[in-house]
Design a protein around this motif. Structure first.
Motif, mmCIF file in Angstrom:
data_model
loop_
_atom_site.group_PDB
_atom_site.id
_atom_site.type_symbol
_atom_site.label_atom_id
_atom_site.label_comp_id
_atom_site.label_asym_id
_atom_site.label_seq_id
_atom_site.Cartn_x
_atom_site.Cartn_y
_atom_site.Cartn_z
ATOM 1 N N ILE A 139 0.824 -1.204 0.000
ATOM 2 C CA ILE A 139 0.000 0.000 0.000
ATOM 3 C C ILE A 139 0.861 1.259 0.000
ATOM 4 O O ILE A 139 0.611 2.205 -0.763
ATOM 5 N N VAL A 140 1.882 1.279 0.847
ATOM 6 C CA VAL A 140 2.761 2.454 0.918
ATOM 7 C C VAL A 140 3.541 2.621 -0.381
ATOM 8 O O VAL A 140 3.749 3.745 -0.856
ATOM 9 N N ASP A 141 3.952 1.525 -0.970
ATOM 10 C CA ASP A 141 4.666 1.600 -2.249
ATOM 11 C C ASP A 141 3.768 2.204 -3.330
ATOM 12 O O ASP A 141 4.204 3.066 -4.109
ATOM 13 N N ARG A 142 2.521 1.770 -3.384
ATOM 14 C CA ARG A 142 1.577 2.327 -4.360
ATOM 15 C C ARG A 142 1.286 3.790 -4.053
ATOM 16 O O ARG A 142 1.154 4.614 -4.969
ATOM 17 N N LEU A 146 1.991 6.930 -6.660
ATOM 18 C CA LEU A 146 0.994 7.911 -7.110
ATOM 19 C C LEU A 146 1.379 9.322 -6.687
ATOM 20 O O LEU A 146 1.123 10.293 -7.408
ATOM 21 N N LEU A 147 1.986 9.421 -5.512
ATOM 22 C CA LEU A 147 2.353 10.736 -4.992
ATOM 23 C C LEU A 147 3.432 11.399 -5.850
ATOM 24 O O LEU A 147 3.512 12.632 -5.927
ATOM 25 N N PRO A 150 3.506 13.961 -11.447
ATOM 26 C CA PRO A 150 3.474 15.436 -11.503
ATOM 27 C C PRO A 150 2.065 16.012 -11.495
ATOM 28 O O PRO A 150 1.839 17.093 -10.962
ATOM 29 N N THR A 151 1.123 15.301 -12.086
ATOM 30 C CA THR A 151 -0.264 15.772 -12.093
ATOM 31 C C THR A 151 -1.153 14.736 -11.418
ATOM 32 O O THR A 151 -0.940 13.529 -11.549
ATOM 33 N N LYS A 152 -2.136 15.234 -10.697
ATOM 34 C CA LYS A 152 -3.026 14.345 -9.944
ATOM 35 C C LYS A 152 -4.465 14.748 -10.221
ATOM 36 O O LYS A 152 -4.911 15.820 -9.800
ATOM 37 N N ASN A 153 -5.187 13.871 -10.889
ATOM 38 C CA ASN A 153 -6.587 14.141 -11.136
ATOM 39 C C ASN A 153 -7.413 13.740 -9.915
ATOM 40 O O ASN A 153 -6.876 13.284 -8.889
ATOM 41 N N ALA A 154 -8.716 13.890 -10.044
ATOM 42 C CA ALA A 154 -9.590 13.612 -8.906
ATOM 43 C C ALA A 154 -9.515 12.156 -8.476
ATOM 44 O O ALA A 154 -9.549 11.835 -7.276
ATOM 45 N N ALA A 159 -7.757 8.119 -4.394
ATOM 46 C CA ALA A 159 -6.967 6.926 -4.056
ATOM 47 C C ALA A 159 -5.964 7.236 -2.953
ATOM 48 O O ALA A 159 -5.765 6.427 -2.037
ATOM 49 N N LEU A 160 -5.351 8.412 -3.009
ATOM 50 C CA LEU A 160 -4.392 8.808 -1.972
ATOM 51 C C LEU A 160 -5.097 8.974 -0.622
ATOM 52 O O LEU A 160 -4.581 8.542 0.418
ATOM 53 N N SER A 161 -6.273 9.587 -0.649
ATOM 54 C CA SER A 161 -7.020 9.788 0.592
ATOM 55 C C SER A 161 -7.454 8.456 1.196
ATOM 56 O O SER A 161 -7.360 8.250 2.412
ATOM 57 N N GLU A 162 -7.925 7.550 0.349
ATOM 58 C CA GLU A 162 -8.332 6.231 0.840
ATOM 59 C C GLU A 162 -7.152 5.452 1.403
ATOM 60 O O GLU A 162 -7.295 4.714 2.382
ATOM 61 N N THR A 163 -5.994 5.616 0.781
ATOM 62 C CA THR A 163 -4.795 4.938 1.279
ATOM 63 C C THR A 163 -4.424 5.449 2.663
ATOM 64 O O THR A 163 -4.036 4.670 3.541
ATOM 65 N N GLU A 164 -4.544 6.754 2.871
ATOM 66 C CA GLU A 164 -4.246 7.320 4.186
ATOM 67 C C GLU A 164 -5.201 6.771 5.248
ATOM 68 O O GLU A 164 -4.796 6.505 6.391
ATOM 69 N N ASP A 165 -6.471 6.598 4.866
ATOM 70 C CA ASP A 165 -7.436 6.005 5.801
ATOM 71 C C ASP A 165 -7.070 4.544 6.097
ATOM 72 O O ASP A 165 -7.215 4.075 7.235
#
Length: 209
Positions: A139-142, A146-147, A150-154, A159-165
């Motif tokens: 999970i942290v690797d993914r 993603l982090l 350079p560009t991050k769409n919605a 996905a980043l927010s769900e990973t933090e949860d």
């Protein structure tokens, strides 16, 4: 084991050949019967040797040694995963995510060190070794992958927010494993303290009037 089987076949074949030669030339037994005796000698030698090796292996078998090797393997692999997790802390840009990964890394190290010192505790903490830690690393690797984009769409932001949860959920799981593993120690400590206090109360001298 395969090497011993090959050696057994070779030595048994030699014994059978010697038997044939001895029976035919020294005992004057017909060649046909000498061959049969040689085959019998070869078969009996193979059977006896294999039985000896199997019995010796069974007597030398140590299940506790095998279990220790099994636990040591998981501990070794877990330390590798923990190093990967520790390095991932420096790839995140958010302090609160750094704190989460750092928490996982510290609790994980406590569990690994505990099992390394007392292998019998592995079975109480095996969910950590087999499920939680491997999942954390993936999970942290993914997340860091993603982090780094350079560009991050919605979709990526979700996905980043769900990973933090999910990291918060894993922290709870790690704490549950550690608490469950040391629950017996806490119970034993409470009993010892209770006995000490009770003993002290019984032996305490009466107060002076």
């Amino acid at each position: 084991m395969i090497k011993r089987i090959i050696q057994t076949l070779l030595y048994s074949g030699l014994a059978g050949f010697v038997t044939i030669v001895g029976a035919a030339f020294f005992l004057d037994i017909p060649l046909f019967f000498s061959i049969l005796i040689g085959i019998g000698t070869w078969s009996a030698t193979v059977l006896l040797c294999l039985c000896y090796f199997l019995l010796r292996r069974n007597f030398r078998y140590d299940p506790f040694k095998e279990q220790k090797a099994y636990v040591d393997h998981h501990v070794k692999e877990a330390r590798k995963s923990l190093r990967v997790l520790s390095q991932s802390r420096f790839k995140v840009k958010s302090m609160h995510v750094w704190i989460k990964i750092n928490k996982l890394q510290k609790v994980g190290r406590s569990i690994i060190d505990m099992v390394d010192k007392e292998p019998a505790r592995f079975y109480e903490a095996q969910d950590f070794f087999k499920k939680y830690l491997p999942s954390t690393v993936k999970i942290v690797d993914r997340y860091t992958f993603l982090l780094a984009k350079p560009t991050k769409n919605a979709e990526v932001k979700i996905a980043l927010s769900e990973t933090e949860d999910t990291l918060d959920e894993l922290i709870v799981k790690y704490d549950e494993v550690l608490t469950s593993s040391i629950s017996q120690d806490l119970t034993a400590l409470e009993i010892e303290q209770s006995l000490l206090h009770n003993g002290y109360g019984e032996n305490k001298p009466p107060a002076r009037k």
